[in-house]
Enzyme design. Structure first.
Site, PDB file in Angstrom:
ATOM      1  N   PHE A 126       0.851  -1.191   0.000  1.00 18.88           N
ATOM      2  CA  PHE A 126       0.000   0.000   0.000  1.00 18.88           C
ATOM      3  C   PHE A 126       0.886   1.241   0.000  1.00 18.88           C
ATOM      4  O   PHE A 126       1.688   1.443   0.923  1.00 18.88           O
ATOM      5  CB  PHE A 126      -0.898  -0.018   1.243  1.00 18.88           C
ATOM      6  N   THR A 161       5.839  -0.648   3.279  1.00 21.36           N
ATOM      7  CA  THR A 161       6.062  -1.986   3.840  1.00 21.36           C
ATOM      8  C   THR A 161       5.774  -3.058   2.791  1.00 21.36           C
ATOM      9  O   THR A 161       4.775  -2.978   2.065  1.00 21.36           O
ATOM     10  CB  THR A 161       5.114  -2.212   5.036  1.00 21.36           C
ATOM     11  N   ARG A 245      -7.082   0.990  13.058  1.00 20.21           N
ATOM     12  CA  ARG A 245      -6.948   1.642  14.371  1.00 20.21           C
ATOM     13  C   ARG A 245      -7.449   0.730  15.484  1.00 20.21           C
ATOM     14  O   ARG A 245      -6.866   0.677  16.567  1.00 20.21           O
ATOM     15  CB  ARG A 245      -7.727   2.961  14.377  1.00 20.21           C
ATOM     16  N   GLU A 365       0.602   4.616  10.716  1.00 22.15           N
ATOM     17  CA  GLU A 365      -0.861   4.591  10.510  1.00 22.15           C
ATOM     18  C   GLU A 365      -1.554   5.696  11.307  1.00 22.15           C
ATOM     19  O   GLU A 365      -2.645   5.501  11.817  1.00 22.15           O
ATOM     20  CB  GLU A 365      -1.448   3.212  10.840  1.00 22.15           C
ATOM     21  N   GLY A 366      -0.901   6.844  11.403  1.00 19.17           N
ATOM     22  CA  GLY A 366      -1.500   7.992  12.069  1.00 19.17           C
ATOM     23  C   GLY A 366      -0.855   8.278  13.411  1.00 19.17           C
ATOM     24  O   GLY A 366      -1.153   7.595  14.392  1.00 19.17           O
TER      25      GLY A 366
HETATM   26  C1  LIG Z   1       7.926   0.931   9.686  1.00 19.07           C
HETATM   27  C2  LIG Z   1       7.017   1.776   8.884  1.00 19.07           C
HETATM   28  C3  LIG Z   1       6.163   1.197   7.967  1.00 19.07           C
HETATM   29  C4  LIG Z   1       5.309   1.992   7.197  1.00 19.07           C
HETATM   30  N1  LIG Z   1       4.532   1.395   6.234  1.00 19.07           N
HETATM   31  C5  LIG Z   1       3.819   2.187   5.380  1.00 19.07           C
HETATM   32  C6  LIG Z   1       3.132   1.623   4.252  1.00 19.07           C
HETATM   33  O1  LIG Z   1       3.151   0.387   4.034  1.00 19.07           O
HETATM   34  N2  LIG Z   1       2.487   2.446   3.400  1.00 19.07           N
HETATM   35  C7  LIG Z   1       2.434   3.799   3.589  1.00 19.07           C
HETATM   36  O2  LIG Z   1       1.815   4.504   2.787  1.00 19.07           O
HETATM   37  N3  LIG Z   1       3.073   4.384   4.653  1.00 19.07           N
HETATM   38  C8  LIG Z   1       3.767   3.600   5.543  1.00 19.07           C
HETATM   39  N4  LIG Z   1       4.442   4.181   6.604  1.00 19.07           N
HETATM   40  C9  LIG Z   1       4.350   5.619   6.805  1.00 19.07           C
HETATM   41  C10 LIG Z   1       3.653   6.058   8.077  1.00 19.07           C
HETATM   42  O3  LIG Z   1       2.284   5.760   8.031  1.00 19.07           O
HETATM   43  C11 LIG Z   1       3.971   7.542   8.277  1.00 19.07           C
HETATM   44  O4  LIG Z   1       5.306   7.596   8.739  1.00 19.07           O
HETATM   45  C12 LIG Z   1       3.052   8.225   9.219  1.00 19.07           C
HETATM   46  O5  LIG Z   1       1.774   8.367   8.644  1.00 19.07           O
HETATM   47  C13 LIG Z   1       3.554   9.625   9.581  1.00 19.07           C
HETATM   48  O6  LIG Z   1       3.931  10.348   8.448  1.00 19.07           O
HETATM   49  P1  LIG Z   1       5.343  11.108   8.418  1.00 19.07           P
HETATM   50  O7  LIG Z   1       6.380  10.168   8.853  1.00 19.07           O
HETATM   51  O8  LIG Z   1       5.508  11.770   7.104  1.00 19.07           O
HETATM   52  O9  LIG Z   1       5.197  12.221   9.544  1.00 19.07           O
HETATM   53  P2  LIG Z   1       4.579  13.688   9.397  1.00 19.07           P
HETATM   54  O10 LIG Z   1       3.202  13.648   8.825  1.00 19.07           O
HETATM   55  O11 LIG Z   1       5.573  14.567   8.730  1.00 19.07           O
HETATM   56  O12 LIG Z   1       4.489  14.112  10.914  1.00 19.07           O
HETATM   57  C14 LIG Z   1       5.677  14.178  11.743  1.00 19.07           C
HETATM   58  C15 LIG Z   1       5.280  14.450  13.177  1.00 19.07           C
HETATM   59  O13 LIG Z   1       4.714  15.757  13.259  1.00 19.07           O
HETATM   60  C16 LIG Z   1       3.679  15.794  14.219  1.00 19.07           C
HETATM   61  N5  LIG Z   1       2.468  16.309  13.552  1.00 19.07           N
HETATM   62  C17 LIG Z   1       2.108  16.120  12.260  1.00 19.07           C
HETATM   63  N6  LIG Z   1       0.940  16.733  12.009  1.00 19.07           N
HETATM   64  C18 LIG Z   1       0.543  17.299  13.173  1.00 19.07           C
HETATM   65  C19 LIG Z   1      -0.588  18.068  13.575  1.00 19.07           C
HETATM   66  N7  LIG Z   1      -1.567  18.359  12.724  1.00 19.07           N
HETATM   67  N8  LIG Z   1      -0.660  18.502  14.856  1.00 19.07           N
HETATM   68  C20 LIG Z   1       0.324  18.220  15.737  1.00 19.07           C
HETATM   69  N9  LIG Z   1       1.431  17.493  15.426  1.00 19.07           N
HETATM   70  C21 LIG Z   1       1.530  17.041  14.157  1.00 19.07           C
HETATM   71  C22 LIG Z   1       3.498  14.360  14.739  1.00 19.07           C
HETATM   72  O14 LIG Z   1       4.147  14.255  15.987  1.00 19.07           O
HETATM   73  C23 LIG Z   1       4.190  13.517  13.719  1.00 19.07           C
HETATM   74  O15 LIG Z   1       4.754  12.330  14.287  1.00 19.07           O
HETATM   75  C24 LIG Z   1       5.288   3.401   7.386  1.00 19.07           C
HETATM   76  C25 LIG Z   1       6.157   3.995   8.317  1.00 19.07           C
HETATM   77  C26 LIG Z   1       7.013   3.203   9.047  1.00 19.07           C
HETATM   78  C27 LIG Z   1       7.947   3.878  10.013  1.00 19.07           C
END
Ligand SMILES: Cc1cc2nc3c(=O)[nH]c(=O)nc-3n(C[C@H](O)[C@H](O)[C@H](O)COP(=O)(O)OP(=O)(O)OC[C@H]3O[C@@H](n4cnc5c(N)ncnc54)[C@H](O)[C@@H]3O)c2cc1C
Length: 385
Positions: A126, A161, A245, A365-366
């Site tokens: 995904f 993933t 969730r 996942e959020g």
């Molecule tokens: C091991 C692993 C597997 C994954 N697998 C998948 C996958 O299969 N497919 C896929 O599509 N994605 C995948 N992801 C992505 C994952 O879902 C995202 O890392 C996650 O949604 C957060 O996005 P980001 O890292 O860009 O953080 P950002 O959106 O940049 O946010 C960074 C931080 O900012 C803060 N923040 C952000 N917005 C706000 C707000 N509005 N108010 C206050 N604080 C805020 C939070 O503390 C957040 O942790 C994976 C990630 C990991 C680490």
């Protein structure tokens, strides 16, 4: 009002607990590398798991699965999360994991994309997250531009993933930047060997998972590989997100329970300064907090799952299950580690892996903050002027 699980479900829970205790916990350090099963192990565990009568519990009955409801699935995730024998993400011993998005496909699309996954012939990944857009998919840059009977897709995804051995991808794209996540996102299915798709690199992490970074350059995809109509992207993902969730919350119950088991038995054995750790009030406070948290979490998850089974919209409740479950299970792993002292850091015990895995769950996942933001919006709508 009856807070007990139905008898049949309680039996399922008890059976699964025995299976985890007898078959999985004794070998939990030997089954996987943290992200996938070691060669040969999955088949053996699948064989044993089939004896439980829970094969394809996650697949609807009309597709040959058990079609368990949300509450039953929550109970299963809870019990399985008590062990690190099954990797925390993207692994199953009860048959293939099917993305719910695939159930929303047309009949012709199901032939090509859904049935091979159910039959275990194909795997998918995904692809939503991007370098510029993670928790806020509305900001995504990967775009799909219509060109006759095709779309041309360009973009960059990361943290994907299972992309290494996926046969096809479910790719979320932007088809209308202005609308963003309110009708501007569209999902496409595409074989991973489609010209223009490049797996750039795997990303090393503090957890064993090594998700992929993927480039999409002028990838041409026929219109019949689109999921639903243009702009249906978030609709397609919504049921999957809510269920995901609830799964996070349910897994949290299992992790806290195991941490309680480990922490209590160690505290009762270990003496320092002439007394058992279990006699120290500081340690008792940690244990009591874990116990209270798992009680609250179980009530939240079972209630939300039961209501989802009645057809209610449990989006708000699912936000709470996810962040409370992930935060509290991470905290339990941390406290359990503290009670174990140096032993908690060793790989003789599962605690350090719970600690790393559950820390990552608070982000994936959020992240908590984004879920609280979404929840706050709904609370203001409900209670504000
Ligand atoms: C091991 C692993 C597997 C994954 N697998 C998948 C996958 O299969 N497919 C896929 O599509 N994605 C995948 N992801 C992505 C994952 O879902 C995202 O890392 C996650 O949604 C957060 O996005 P980001 O890292 O860009 O953080 P950002 O959106 O940049 O946010 C960074 C931080 O900012 C803060 N923040 C952000 N917005 C706000 C707000 N509005 N108010 C206050 N604080 C805020 C939070 O503390 C957040 O942790 C994976 C990630 C990991 C680490």
């Amino acid at each position: 009002m009856d807070f007990h699980l139905p008898e049949e479900l309680q039996m399922l829970k008890d059976n699964l607990r025995r299976f985890v205790d007898n078959e999985l916990i004794p070998i939990e350090r030997e089954t996987n590398d943290g992200t996938d099963f070691l060669p040969g192990v999955k088949e053996k565990l699948e064989e044993k798991a089939q004896g439980l009568g829970l094969w394809m519990f996650d697949v609807p009955e009309e597709y040959g699965g058990l079609g368990l409801g949300h509450l039953s699935k929550a109970v299963m995730w809870e019990e399985m999360a008590r062990t690190i024998a099954i990797p925390a993400r993207n692994a199953s011993i009860f048959g293939p994991r099917v993305s719910p998005i695939l159930y929303s496909l047309t009949d012709a699309q199901k032939e090509r994309w859904l049935f091979p996954v159910i039959n275990g012939e194909k795997k998918s990944c995904f692809c939503q997250t991007e370098p510029e857009a993670g928790g806020d998919p509305g900001g995504m840059r990967t775009n799909a531009v219509r060109d006759g009977d095709e779309y041309v897709i360009n973009g960059h995804k990361r943290f994907i993933t299972g992309a290494g051995d996926a046969d096809f991808a479910q790719v979320v794209t932007s088809t209308d930047r202005e609308k963003g996540s309110r009708g501007g996102l569209t999902v496409f299915l595409m074989d991973m060997d489609t010209p223009g798709i490049t797996r750039l690199r795997q990303q090393d992490m503090m957890i064993a998972d090594r998700p992929w970074e993927i480039l999409f350059e002028d990838v041409r995809v026929p219109v019949d590989q689109r999921v639903g109509e243009e702009g249906d992207g978030m609709k397609a993902a919504q049921s999957w997100l809510t269920e995901g969730r609830l799964r996070h919350g349910a897994r949290g119950i299992g992790v806290i329970e195991r941490c309680l088991e480990l922490a209590c038995s160690y505290a009762q054995q270990r003496s320092t300064f002439g007394s058992k750790l279990s006699d120290r009030q500081t340690v008792q406070n940690m244990i009591v907090e874990m116990y209270q948290n798992v009680h609250q979490l179980r009530l939240m998850v079972y209630n939300a799952a039961w209501r989802a089974d009645q057809g209610e919209d449990v989006r708000k409740e699912s936000y709470m299950c996810k962040y409370f479950g992930d935060e509290m299970s991470f905290k339990a792993a941390d406290r359990c580690m503290q009670i174990h002292g140096g032993m908690g850091l060793t790989k003789d015990l599962p605690i350090e892996q719970f600690f790393r895995d559950q820390r990552s769950m608070v982000i994936t996942e959020g992240p908590t903050e984004i879920l609280k933001m979404a929840l706050a919006r709904q609370i203001f709508r409900q209670y504000g002027d």
